[in-house]
Design a protein around this motif. Sequence first.
Motif, short mmCIF file in Angstrom:
data_model
loop_
_atom_site.label_atom_id
_atom_site.label_comp_id
_atom_site.label_asym_id
_atom_site.label_seq_id
_atom_site.Cartn_x
_atom_site.Cartn_y
_atom_site.Cartn_z
N ALA A 11 29.98 44.40 33.22
CA ALA A 11 30.44 44.13 34.57
C ALA A 11 30.97 45.42 35.18
O ALA A 11 31.55 46.25 34.48
N PRO A 12 30.75 45.65 36.48
CA PRO A 12 31.25 46.85 37.12
C PRO A 12 32.78 46.92 37.02
O PRO A 12 33.46 45.91 37.01
N ASP A 13 33.29 48.12 36.92
CA ASP A 13 34.72 48.33 36.86
C ASP A 13 35.34 47.99 38.21
O ASP A 13 35.04 48.62 39.22
N LEU A 14 36.23 47.00 38.23
CA LEU A 14 36.80 46.52 39.49
C LEU A 14 37.66 47.58 40.15
O LEU A 14 37.65 47.71 41.37
N VAL A 15 38.40 48.33 39.35
CA VAL A 15 39.23 49.40 39.92
C VAL A 15 38.35 50.42 40.64
O VAL A 15 38.66 50.86 41.76
N ASP A 16 37.23 50.78 40.00
CA ASP A 16 36.33 51.75 40.62
C ASP A 16 35.72 51.19 41.89
O ASP A 16 35.55 51.91 42.89
N GLN A 17 35.41 49.89 41.90
CA GLN A 17 34.85 49.28 43.11
C GLN A 17 35.86 49.31 44.26
O GLN A 17 35.49 49.61 45.40
N PRO A 52 44.02 45.72 40.46
CA PRO A 52 43.05 46.79 40.67
C PRO A 52 43.33 47.60 41.94
O PRO A 52 43.02 48.79 42.01
N VAL A 53 43.94 46.94 42.93
CA VAL A 53 44.30 47.66 44.15
C VAL A 53 45.37 48.71 43.85
O VAL A 53 45.30 49.85 44.31
N LEU A 54 46.37 48.32 43.05
CA LEU A 54 47.43 49.25 42.67
C LEU A 54 46.85 50.46 41.96
O LEU A 54 47.21 51.61 42.26
N GLN A 55 45.94 50.22 41.00
CA GLN A 55 45.35 51.32 40.25
C GLN A 55 44.49 52.21 41.15
O GLN A 55 44.51 53.45 41.03
N ALA A 56 43.74 51.59 42.07
CA ALA A 56 42.88 52.36 42.97
C ALA A 56 43.72 53.22 43.91
O ALA A 56 43.38 54.38 44.18
N LEU A 57 44.83 52.68 44.40
CA LEU A 57 45.70 53.45 45.28
C LEU A 57 46.33 54.63 44.55
O LEU A 57 46.53 55.70 45.13
N ARG A 58 46.64 54.44 43.29
CA ARG A 58 47.19 55.55 42.50
C ARG A 58 46.17 56.68 42.37
O ARG A 58 46.52 57.86 42.46
N LEU A 59 44.91 56.30 42.16
CA LEU A 59 43.86 57.31 42.06
C LEU A 59 43.65 58.02 43.40
O LEU A 59 43.48 59.24 43.45
N GLY A 233 35.34 41.98 52.67
CA GLY A 233 34.28 41.57 51.74
C GLY A 233 34.80 41.22 50.38
O GLY A 233 35.89 41.60 50.00
N ASP A 234 33.98 40.52 49.67
CA ASP A 234 34.33 40.04 48.32
C ASP A 234 33.75 41.00 47.31
O ASP A 234 32.54 41.13 47.17
N ILE A 235 34.62 41.73 46.59
CA ILE A 235 34.15 42.68 45.58
C ILE A 235 34.06 41.97 44.23
O ILE A 235 35.00 41.32 43.82
N ARG A 236 32.94 42.16 43.58
CA ARG A 236 32.75 41.57 42.25
C ARG A 236 32.08 42.60 41.33
O ARG A 236 31.27 43.38 41.77
#
Length: 236
Positions: A11-17, A52-59, A233-236
Amino acid sequence: MSMPLVQIPAAPDLVDQVYRALLDAISSGSLAPGERLTQEDIARRLNVSRQPVLQALRLLKKDGFVHDAPGRGVWVAPLDVEWTRKVYQVRGALDMLAARLAAAQCFRIDPKLIERGRRAARGRSVEAMLDADMAFHQAIYAASGNALIGQSADHHWRHLRRAMGAVLQSATQRESLWDEHQSIADAIASGDADGAARLSNDHGAEASANLGRRLAERLNSPALSTSTNALSGDIR
């Protein structure tokens, strides 16, 4: 006896998406400089959990695309003309090295990449223009035979993609850039390492100057877009 392992479905990495969705929105201007972002709002708009939003914002904060906002949340970092110029300097050095190494092998860049870029330049999709431009340069990085060049350039391309996205809609010399790309490709294919490096350097220097000028004009324009409708949009 070793414990059996149960296969995990790919499955795609949700944080990366989430990271990519936010970066694309920032690059396109859909999330405008100075706009405040909160985990709750982003999670709702992307239909994902807050983690995943928290992790993405950190990046994104580590990469310099967002900064901590007063109170809570973060805000989209402003576009910086001087920073963009410095990024171009580094990317330009990488491009020259890649062109020189690719020319040493007389590498022939797929003509379809040039055709794709010219079509995009005649169109209206900024995303298509950016993707075509990146694909051309990435082909040279790959042809260089040095994987470190592409890896090093990737971070700089993220920042340049944002700056380019801010000005491409009003640019008037889109297709002439692909004449320059064609000249670089021809020099590489003919094995002219010095010529390929020089053309690559000239291409980067001119692009940096044009982008800096147009970006400065755009930052001083009261018509700077503040639309935020594209982040959905719905990320999956």
